[in-house]
Enzyme design. Structure first.
Site, PDB file in Angstrom:
ATOM      1  N   LYS A  31       1.114  -1.302  -0.215  1.00  0.00           N
ATOM      2  CA  LYS A  31       0.283  -0.063  -0.194  1.00  0.00           C
ATOM      3  C   LYS A  31       1.017   1.169  -0.408  1.00  0.00           C
ATOM      4  CE  LYS A  31      -1.791   3.014   2.369  1.00  0.00           C
ATOM      5  NZ  LYS A  31      -1.694   4.893   1.523  1.00  0.00           N
TER       6      LYS A  31
ATOM      7  N   GLU B  83      -0.459   7.189  -1.165  1.00  0.00           N
ATOM      8  CA  GLU B  83      -1.490   7.805  -2.604  1.00  0.00           C
ATOM      9  C   GLU B  83      -1.167   9.276  -2.714  1.00  0.00           C
ATOM     10  OE1 GLU B  83      -2.257   8.117   0.703  1.00  0.00           O
ATOM     11  OE2 GLU B  83      -2.807   9.142   1.656  1.00  0.00           O
TER      12      GLU B  83
ATOM     13  N   GLY C 232       5.660   6.366   8.506  1.00  0.00           N
ATOM     14  CA  GLY C 232       5.082   7.438   7.881  1.00  0.00           C
ATOM     15  C   GLY C 232       4.730   7.952   9.297  1.00  0.00           C
TER      16      GLY C 232
ATOM     17  N   THR D  91      -0.864   9.080  12.038  1.00  0.00           N
ATOM     18  CA  THR D  91      -1.081   7.544  11.719  1.00  0.00           C
ATOM     19  C   THR D  91      -0.551   6.465  11.732  1.00  0.00           C
ATOM     20  OG1 THR D  91      -1.407   8.478   9.535  1.00  0.00           O
ATOM     21  CG2 THR D  91      -1.467   6.797   8.968  1.00  0.00           C
ATOM     22  N   GLY D  92       0.914   6.142  12.617  1.00  0.00           N
ATOM     23  CA  GLY D  92       1.337   5.318  13.171  1.00  0.00           C
ATOM     24  C   GLY D  92       0.459   5.111  14.175  1.00  0.00           C
TER      25      GLY D  92
ATOM     26  N   GLU E 223       7.872   2.900  11.959  1.00  0.00           N
ATOM     27  CA  GLU E 223       8.615   3.674  11.572  1.00  0.00           C
ATOM     28  C   GLU E 223       8.564   4.829  11.518  1.00  0.00           C
ATOM     29  OE1 GLU E 223      11.203   6.574  10.361  1.00  0.00           O
ATOM     30  OE2 GLU E 223      12.554   5.668   9.264  1.00  0.00           O
TER      31      GLU E 223
ATOM     32  N   CYS F  68      13.074  10.815   7.063  1.00  0.00           N
ATOM     33  CA  CYS F  68      13.154  11.039   8.248  1.00  0.00           C
ATOM     34  C   CYS F  68      14.527  11.321   9.356  1.00  0.00           C
ATOM     35  CB  CYS F  68      12.392   9.622   8.618  1.00  0.00           C
ATOM     36  SG  CYS F  68      13.394   7.980   7.688  1.00  0.00           S
TER      37      CYS F  68
ATOM     38  N   GLU G 211       8.562  17.873  14.249  1.00  0.00           N
ATOM     39  CA  GLU G 211       9.154  17.448  12.646  1.00  0.00           C
ATOM     40  C   GLU G 211       8.557  18.193  12.066  1.00  0.00           C
ATOM     41  OE1 GLU G 211      10.477  13.005  10.914  1.00  0.00           O
ATOM     42  OE2 GLU G 211       8.120  13.605  10.704  1.00  0.00           O
TER      43      GLU G 211
HETATM   44  O1  TXE Z   1       1.470  10.688   6.459  1.00  0.00           O
HETATM   45  P1  TXE Z   1       1.052   9.357   6.672  1.00  0.00           P
HETATM   46  P2  TXE Z   1       1.387  11.878   5.871  1.00  0.00           P
HETATM   47  C1  TXE Z   1       5.641  12.272   8.482  1.00  0.00           C
HETATM   48  C2  TXE Z   1       6.073  14.020   8.663  1.00  0.00           C
HETATM   49  C3  TXE Z   1       4.802  14.534   7.665  1.00  0.00           C
HETATM   50  C4  TXE Z   1       4.165  13.369   8.831  1.00  0.00           C
HETATM   51  C5  TXE Z   1       2.000  13.357   7.808  1.00  0.00           C
HETATM   52  O2  TXE Z   1       6.278  14.421   9.293  1.00  0.00           O
HETATM   53  O3  TXE Z   1       4.570  15.463   7.638  1.00  0.00           O
HETATM   54  O4  TXE Z   1       4.413  12.649   8.870  1.00  0.00           O
HETATM   55  O5  TXE Z   1       2.146  13.143   6.939  1.00  0.00           O
HETATM   56  C6  TXE Z   1      -0.466   5.529   4.830  1.00  0.00           C
HETATM   57  N1  TXE Z   1      -4.347   3.538   7.777  1.00  0.00           N
HETATM   58  N2  TXE Z   1       6.827  11.327   7.325  1.00  0.00           N
HETATM   59  O6  TXE Z   1       0.190  12.398   6.498  1.00  0.00           O
HETATM   60  O7  TXE Z   1      -0.580   9.865   6.749  1.00  0.00           O
HETATM   61  C7  TXE Z   1      -0.691   6.654   3.679  1.00  0.00           C
HETATM   62  O8  TXE Z   1      -1.710   6.854   2.296  1.00  0.00           O
HETATM   63  C8  TXE Z   1      -3.682   3.034   6.658  1.00  0.00           C
HETATM   64  C9  TXE Z   1       7.164  10.669   8.913  1.00  0.00           C
HETATM   65  O9  TXE Z   1       1.278  11.965   4.327  1.00  0.00           O
HETATM   66  O10 TXE Z   1       1.246   8.574   7.921  1.00  0.00           O
HETATM   67  C10 TXE Z   1       0.987   6.548   3.715  1.00  0.00           C
HETATM   68  O11 TXE Z   1       1.015   5.787   2.593  1.00  0.00           O
HETATM   69  N3  TXE Z   1      -2.667   3.339   6.174  1.00  0.00           N
HETATM   70  C11 TXE Z   1       8.005   9.189   7.758  1.00  0.00           C
HETATM   71  C12 TXE Z   1       1.067   6.256   4.589  1.00  0.00           C
HETATM   72  O12 TXE Z   1       0.473   5.468   5.678  1.00  0.00           O
HETATM   73  C13 TXE Z   1      -2.686   4.716   5.982  1.00  0.00           C
HETATM   74  C14 TXE Z   1       7.635   9.509   5.702  1.00  0.00           C
HETATM   75  C15 TXE Z   1       2.111   7.414   5.335  1.00  0.00           C
HETATM   76  O13 TXE Z   1       1.219   8.634   5.225  1.00  0.00           O
HETATM   77  C16 TXE Z   1      -3.792   5.158   6.944  1.00  0.00           C
HETATM   78  C17 TXE Z   1       6.544  10.623   5.794  1.00  0.00           C
HETATM   79  C18 TXE Z   1      -4.696   4.333   7.851  1.00  0.00           C
HETATM   80  N4  TXE Z   1      -5.309   4.698   8.827  1.00  0.00           N
HETATM   81  C19 TXE Z   1       6.224  11.524   6.538  1.00  0.00           C
HETATM   82  N5  TXE Z   1      -3.581   7.022   7.169  1.00  0.00           N
HETATM   83  C20 TXE Z   1       8.589   8.825   7.590  1.00  0.00           C
HETATM   84  N6  TXE Z   1       8.928   8.399   8.736  1.00  0.00           N
HETATM   85  O14 TXE Z   1       9.352   8.862   7.234  1.00  0.00           O
HETATM   86  C21 TXE Z   1      -2.544   7.242   6.669  1.00  0.00           C
HETATM   87  N7  TXE Z   1      -1.901   5.597   5.510  1.00  0.00           N
END
Ligand code: TXE
Length: 506
Positions: free
Chosen positions: A182, A185, A235, A239-240, A257, A291, A395
């Protein structure tokens, strides 16, 4: 783009298909905000179909039971394919994420090594370990064997689509799991391309499902289904947390992560030019959307003013542009939404009393007309920060460096500041006194610490965070363990009455 990434983009039960409700979503080029192509957007029903297909294949095929050595031939073939498709795949990644072509190519070289590393590492699991010794009777054959966990959902972010996916894919497939991929998007295209390569490399179609979708549409099914055994997520923190909560319901394995706010500690004995280069590289690569970016400079007073002045000068010289243009040193932020978030953090820093020394805004369209349509944000240096500020603790995931100073010779304060974070993913310690650099590095509560460099990693060493940066590890041998169940087989070769109960025989 359609020749490189053909539609439809969902891969479920061995077939490329559109979504059940016909929905699509445009994916946007962050360089100029143009629509690259429409991508199929999976529905909850599609997610259910993918889970069912993965489960069925896991239960009925030989894939989970064949040897790692057999599976690893596909990993090696995948590594070769990544190299032969490097130019096209890098182009797709650059157009979708905005990163430079050079960065995309480095990502592909890195993950080629990841596939090669796990091809070797997983083969070691074929050797079953026999336990012998005083605690095991001689008549007993006691074996530790390894099995795949089952159906693994791999959820990836937009900043390193190829890299983050392959860190998960290579160990998951090497150990015989079935994966449901997954991607974000926001940047799904290279993942669609990679899925085609997986099939070409010989991985069985049933072992791979691909859902291009939002988290909202498929996340609830993927993270709560009884038929999913593991979720590996990279991510954001919010969301984590949701994903961990969802997984708790069915007690799934869940590796997350979640980013970081990473300190880069610079001592005054560093060569000034070298330190400027180190700090600029640590924070501004990929416009800070990393990250492990060294976003928090913690600098020893005697060198601080000169270092900050040098960093500002170099930040102003960074060439921003189209990632496809070899002259570009860095690209745009990934989306308008993310640009707004980064901009808001600069305003917040001002409100908190910090001083913006450079950047803090989009490039001036009069001066840089070619950047006017894209989601560019100037490299930004913010001084006068202290550890209580949100700009220091949260962050931003943008090209923003905050500055904190510590008194000359006060190593303990430097360590205290560097550890004063809810995260704990990575950090740097820069000093010409190698013994001090390593001493301080050992005191930092972060998953990776670089001394006298910044940002390197290897497939052979574990990657992951302390604190709210997440749990579990990727890469290295522990990265393989995440995808493996460990079974103990205790076989009595000379069976006797067990004799525990003394009752009359029926
Ligand atoms: O990430 P999301 P976002 C941090 C960075 C950024 C913030 C938010 O600070 O500004 O996170 O970014 C999927 N069930 N990082 O909102 O939402 C989503 O579709 C299952 C740190 O873009 O965490 C995508 O595939 N999946 C980071 C993935 O989660 C879900 C890298 C990450 O999206 C979901 C990126 C759900 N309910 C952003 N909701 C790092 N650790 O490197 C979303 N997703």
């Amino acid at each position: 783009m359609s020749s490189l990434v053909p539609s439809p983009t969902l891969f479920i039960d061995g077939q490329w298909c559109a979504s059940s409700d016909g929905k699509t979503r445009p994916t946007i080029n962050p360089y100029d905000a143009s629509v690259i192509m429409e991508v199929d957007e999976a529905s909850a029903e599609d997610a259910q179909r993918a889970v069912a297909a993965a489960k069925r294949f896991f239960q009925t095929s030989d894939w989970p039971r064949c040897s790692c050595a057999d599976r690893c031939t596909h990993l090696k073939r995948m590594a070769d394919l990544l190299q032969s498709h490097k130019a096209a795949l890098a182009k797709v990644e650059t157009i979708d994420t905005g990163k430079t072509l050079g960065e995309s190519e480095i990502d592909i070289d890195d993950v080629t090594n990841v596939f090669r590393f796990y091809a070797e590492e997983a083969s070691k699991l074929d050797q079953e370990k026999r336990i012998t010794g005083p605690l095991v009777p001689e008549s007993v054959k006691s074996l530790i064997v390894h099995e795949p966990v089952g159906v693994c959902v791999l959820i990836t972010p937009w900043n390193y689509p190829i890299l983050q996916l392959c860190w998960k894919l290579a160990p998951a497939l090497a150990t015989g799991n079935c994966v449901i991929i997954k991607p974000s998007e926001v940047t799904p295209l290279s993942t669609v391309y990679l899925t085609r390569l997986l099939l070409e490399a010989g991985f069985p179609a049933g072992a791979v499902q691909l859902l291009t979708a939002t988290g909202a549409s498929v996340g609830p099914v993927l993270t709560t289904s009884d038929d999913v055994d593991l979720v590996s997520f990279t991510g954001g923190l919010a969301t984590g947390r949701n994903i961990i909560r969802s997984c708790a319901e069915t007690v799934k394995r869940c590796t997350v992560e979640l980013g970081g706010k990473n300190p880069n500690v610079v001592f005054a004995d560093c060569d000034l030019e070298w330190a400027i280069d180190n700090v600029v590289t640590a924070v501004f690569v990929h416009s800070g959307q990393v990250c492990s970016a060294g976003a928090r400079l913690i600098v020893e007073e005697p060198i601080a003013d000169a270092l900050v002045a040098g960093v500002v000068k170099r930040a102003n010289e960074i060439v921003m542009g189209n990632g496809l243009d070899p002259a570009s040193e860095t690209g745009p932020l990934v989306s308008k939404e993310h640009l707004d978030k980064v901009q808001a953090y600069v305003e917040l820093a001002r409100q908190e009393g910090a001083k913006v020394l450079c950047g803090g805004t989009r490039p001036d369209p009069a001066q840089f007309p070619h950047l006017a349509q894209g989601f560019f944000f100037l490299p930004t240096v913010i001084d006068g920060c202290d550890r209580t500020m949100r700009i220091v603790q949260e962050e931003t995931f943008g090209p923003i460096l905050t500055i904190e100073r510590f008194p000359a010779g006060d190593e303990e304060t430097a360590i205290m500041l560097a550890n004063d974070t809810k995260y704990g993913l990575a950090g740097g310690v820069q000093s010409r006194d190698q013994a001090r650099a390593e001493r301080v590095a050992r005191r930092l509560r972060h998953g990776t610490v670089w001394t006298n460099t910044y940002g390197a990693y290897t497939a052979q060493a574990e990657w992951g965070g302390y604190g709210m940066s997440g749990n579990g590890r990727e890469l290295g041998s522990k990265g393989l363990d995440e995808y493996v169940e460990v079974k103990h087989l205790w076989s009595e070769t000379k069976p006797e009455m067990m004799g525990w109960f003394k009752g009359a025989r029926m």
